[in-house]
Design a protein around this motif. Sequence first.
Motif, PDB file in Angstrom:
ATOM      1  N   PHE A 165       0.840  -1.194   0.000  1.00 21.85           N
ATOM      2  CA  PHE A 165       0.000   0.000   0.000  1.00 21.85           C
ATOM      3  C   PHE A 165       0.881   1.252   0.000  1.00 21.85           C
ATOM      4  CE2 PHE A 165      -2.463   3.400   1.916  1.00 21.85           C
ATOM      5  CZ  PHE A 165      -3.609   3.368   1.150  1.00 21.85           C
ATOM      6  N   GLU A 166       1.908   1.270   0.826  1.00 26.68           N
ATOM      7  CA  GLU A 166       2.814   2.420   0.885  1.00 26.68           C
ATOM      8  C   GLU A 166       3.547   2.619  -0.436  1.00 26.68           C
ATOM      9  OE1 GLU A 166       3.422   5.058   2.890  1.00 26.68           O
ATOM     10  OE2 GLU A 166       1.602   4.351   3.866  1.00 26.68           O
ATOM     11  N   GLU A 167       3.952   1.516  -1.053  1.00 25.95           N
ATOM     12  CA  GLU A 167       4.640   1.572  -2.344  1.00 25.95           C
ATOM     13  C   GLU A 167       3.738   2.223  -3.393  1.00 25.95           C
ATOM     14  OE1 GLU A 167       6.611  -1.745  -5.250  1.00 25.95           O
ATOM     15  OE2 GLU A 167       6.646  -2.191  -3.094  1.00 25.95           O
ATOM     16  N   MET A 168       2.482   1.787  -3.456  1.00 24.29           N
ATOM     17  CA  MET A 168       1.522   2.360  -4.395  1.00 24.29           C
ATOM     18  C   MET A 168       1.242   3.814  -4.046  1.00 24.29           C
ATOM     19  SD  MET A 168      -1.897   3.431  -4.397  1.00 24.29           S
ATOM     20  CE  MET A 168      -2.490   2.650  -2.926  1.00 24.29           C
ATOM     21  N   ASN A 169       1.035   4.082  -2.767  1.00 24.81           N
ATOM     22  CA  ASN A 169       0.648   5.413  -2.319  1.00 24.81           C
ATOM     23  C   ASN A 169       1.741   6.445  -2.577  1.00 24.81           C
ATOM     24  OD1 ASN A 169      -1.669   6.657  -1.152  1.00 24.81           O
ATOM     25  ND2 ASN A 169      -0.431   7.078   0.662  1.00 24.81           N
ATOM     26  N   GLU A 170       2.978   6.057  -2.455  1.00 22.13           N
ATOM     27  CA  GLU A 170       4.097   6.965  -2.699  1.00 22.13           C
ATOM     28  C   GLU A 170       4.093   7.445  -4.156  1.00 22.13           C
ATOM     29  OE1 GLU A 170       8.856   6.493  -2.595  1.00 22.13           O
ATOM     30  OE2 GLU A 170       7.795   5.831  -0.787  1.00 22.13           O
ATOM     31  N   VAL A 171       3.878   6.522  -5.076  1.00 22.83           N
ATOM     32  CA  VAL A 171       3.832   6.871  -6.504  1.00 22.83           C
ATOM     33  C   VAL A 171       2.594   7.724  -6.784  1.00 22.83           C
ATOM     34  CG1 VAL A 171       3.642   5.942  -8.851  1.00 22.83           C
ATOM     35  CG2 VAL A 171       5.120   4.813  -7.176  1.00 22.83           C
ATOM     36  N   TYR A 172       1.451   7.327  -6.243  1.00 22.67           N
ATOM     37  CA  TYR A 172       0.199   8.056  -6.458  1.00 22.67           C
ATOM     38  C   TYR A 172       0.306   9.485  -5.927  1.00 22.67           C
ATOM     39  CZ  TYR A 172      -4.721   9.386  -6.003  1.00 22.67           C
ATOM     40  OH  TYR A 172      -5.912  10.050  -6.095  1.00 22.67           O
ATOM     41  N   ASP A 173       0.797   9.644  -4.705  1.00 22.75           N
ATOM     42  CA  ASP A 173       0.905  10.976  -4.098  1.00 22.75           C
ATOM     43  C   ASP A 173       1.807  11.907  -4.903  1.00 22.75           C
ATOM     44  OD1 ASP A 173      -0.831  10.343  -2.042  1.00 22.75           O
ATOM     45  OD2 ASP A 173       0.733  10.046  -0.546  1.00 22.75           O
ATOM     46  N   ALA A 174       2.862  11.372  -5.490  1.00 16.07           N
ATOM     47  CA  ALA A 174       3.771  12.183  -6.298  1.00 16.07           C
ATOM     48  C   ALA A 174       3.126  12.574  -7.632  1.00 16.07           C
ATOM     49  CB  ALA A 174       5.071  11.425  -6.550  1.00 16.07           C
TER      50      ALA A 174
END
Length: 85
Positions: free
Chosen positions: A45-54
Amino acid sequence: MPSSTSQQTAEALEKLEEILKEAGLARKHLIAITIYIADISPENFEEMNEVYDAWIDPQGLPTRLCVQAKMGHGAAVEIRAEACY
């Protein structure tokens, strides 16, 4: 197909950006995003969220829903989006 969650998220968002541009829209026109993730463990989830947030435009934050889902062909992430003029 890229193997990591972050790679697949980045690829899906690149494709989404192309679709938006073809329609004459931009990220700020997004109103809703649903992210289907094969493994919603904290690490993935963090891996996906990091890309999404950027990627997401802070000027037009859409609603977002994340759902764990079984997917075929090695998919880790699928993204569904709605946009409005």
